[in-house]
Design an enzyme around this catalytic site. Structure first.
Site, short mmCIF file in Angstrom:
data_model
loop_
_atom_site.label_atom_id
_atom_site.label_comp_id
_atom_site.label_asym_id
_atom_site.label_seq_id
_atom_site.Cartn_x
_atom_site.Cartn_y
_atom_site.Cartn_z
N ASN A 9 1.09 -1.12 -0.14
CA ASN A 9 0.01 -0.09 0.11
C ASN A 9 0.88 1.18 -0.04
OD1 ASN A 9 -1.75 2.20 0.33
ND2 ASN A 9 -2.31 1.35 2.47
N LYS A 11 0.17 4.24 -0.49
CA LYS A 11 -0.48 5.44 0.02
C LYS A 11 -0.28 6.46 -1.01
CE LYS A 11 -0.31 3.51 4.64
NZ LYS A 11 -0.49 3.76 6.01
N HIS A 93 -9.80 1.63 4.22
CA HIS A 93 -8.54 1.64 5.22
C HIS A 93 -8.75 2.50 6.23
CE1 HIS A 93 -4.44 2.93 6.39
NE2 HIS A 93 -4.12 1.87 5.52
N GLU A 95 -7.21 5.27 7.25
CA GLU A 95 -7.17 6.53 7.02
C GLU A 95 -8.23 7.13 6.13
OE1 GLU A 95 -3.23 5.99 5.00
OE2 GLU A 95 -2.36 5.74 7.11
N GLU A 165 -6.00 -4.48 10.75
CA GLU A 165 -4.95 -3.43 10.84
C GLU A 165 -5.22 -2.61 12.07
OE1 GLU A 165 -2.52 -2.39 6.93
OE2 GLU A 165 -4.15 -1.01 7.19
N GLY A 171 2.24 2.68 10.55
CA GLY A 171 3.09 3.72 10.70
C GLY A 171 3.76 4.35 11.79
N SER A 211 2.85 -1.83 10.57
CA SER A 211 4.45 -1.91 10.72
C SER A 211 5.00 -3.14 10.45
CB SER A 211 4.71 -1.70 12.29
OG SER A 211 4.22 -0.14 12.58
P1 PGA Z 1 2.57 0.66 7.46
O1 PGA Z 1 1.05 0.83 6.97
O2 PGA Z 1 3.08 -0.78 7.11
O3 PGA Z 1 3.44 1.77 7.26
O4 PGA Z 1 2.31 0.71 9.06
C1 PGA Z 1 0.27 -0.28 6.82
C2 PGA Z 1 -1.20 0.06 6.16
O5 PGA Z 1 -1.92 1.39 6.49
O6 PGA Z 1 -1.67 -0.24 5.24
#
Ligand code: PGA
Length: 255
Positions: A9, A11, A93, A95, A165, A171, A211
């Site tokens: 992903n 983003k 997601h 976000e 998640e 992140g 992460s």
């Molecule tokens: P990350 O993001 O691996 O940077 O923690 C995962 C995600 O948001 O899908």
């Protein structure tokens, strides 16, 4: 057996030239025991499509509209994604749920329309830190799954992908432990079994995200309930992403 799937992903990272450079560095990797998907910004989808048969990953989008066409300024239709050979789409997601206030009702419509146009949805579910501390993780994630899947048939549920998640792990470099992620995913699978039957539950692929990197991916994939990973930050470097795929491929050899 469920085939492991590792989803990148990106983003809102990488322009078209950076995407070309990434694909050149990633190379034509073929890992027979693991499937990979690159979920990139809309503008980069065309670069992936142009790469054609030498692209060994499936093409994925990070979002789409819940309608096929119409007066919806600024949105991208699932049919437009089909034109770009998109096979997977991330739905819900955290976000998007948080920043763009995507509601359960809207996510249900997106799940429905994804199956209507035959794009595999990757449904994201997860609790925030407050819910985690209050011990509400499984209630929250099972409700999210139930709501999004309520418009699908058992066959469509089986063909979907879920990504668990925890929001506090995204992140932050604070991944959940593989044991905890495995336990939550096991509960999601049981929940699906109760609603849709044993066969459906045995087929649906459920990933962990938050992460994940080249150092810990092996520990997550070694867990019996975890069928893959949704990878944000660590997927932006093609060398690291390749290393992750190769580790999972190697691990799968012995299962
Ligand atoms: P990350 O993001 O691996 O940077 O923690 C995962 C995600 O948001 O899908």
């Amino acid at each position: 057996m469920r085939k492991p799937i590792i989803v990148a992903n990106w983003k809102m990272h990488k322009n078209m030239q950076e995407t070309r450079d990434y694909l050149d560095r990633l190379g034509d990797l073929v890992f027979e025991r693991v499937e990979s998907v690159l979920c990139v910004p809309f503008t980069d989808l065309i670069v992936l499509k142009e790469h054609g048969e030498s692209l060994m990953s499936s093409i994925g989008a990070q979002n789409m509209c819940c309608r096929l066409e119409g007066a919806v300024t600024g949105e991208i239709s699932p049919l437009m994604l089909k034109e770009l050979a998109v096979e997977y789409v991330i739905i819900g997601h955290s976000e998007r749920r948080e920043m763009f206030k995507e509601s359960d009702a809207m996510l249900r419509r997106k799940m429905r329309v994804a199956h209507d146009v035959e794009i595999t949805p990757i449904l994201c579910v997860g609790e925030n830190e407050e819910q985690y501390i209050a011990g509400k993780t499984t209630v929250v994630v099972c409700e999210q799954v139930e709501s999004a899947f309520s418009v699908l048939s058992p066959t469509e549920v089986a063909a979907s992908v879920i990504a668990y998640e925890p929001i506090w792990a995204i992140g932050t470099a604070k991944a959940a432990t593989p044991e905890v992620a495995n336990a939550v995913i096991g509960i999601i699978r049981q929940h699906i079994e109760q609603s849709y039957g044993q066969e459906t539950a045995a087929q649906v692929r459920i990933l962990y995200g938050g992460s994940v990197d080249a150092n810990n991916i092996g520990e997550f994939l070694a867990e019996p309930e975890i069928d893959g990973a949704l990878v944000g930050g660590a997927s932006l470097d093609p060398d690291i992403f390749r290393e992750m795929l190769s580790k999972v491929d190697e691990l799968t050899k012995y299962n």
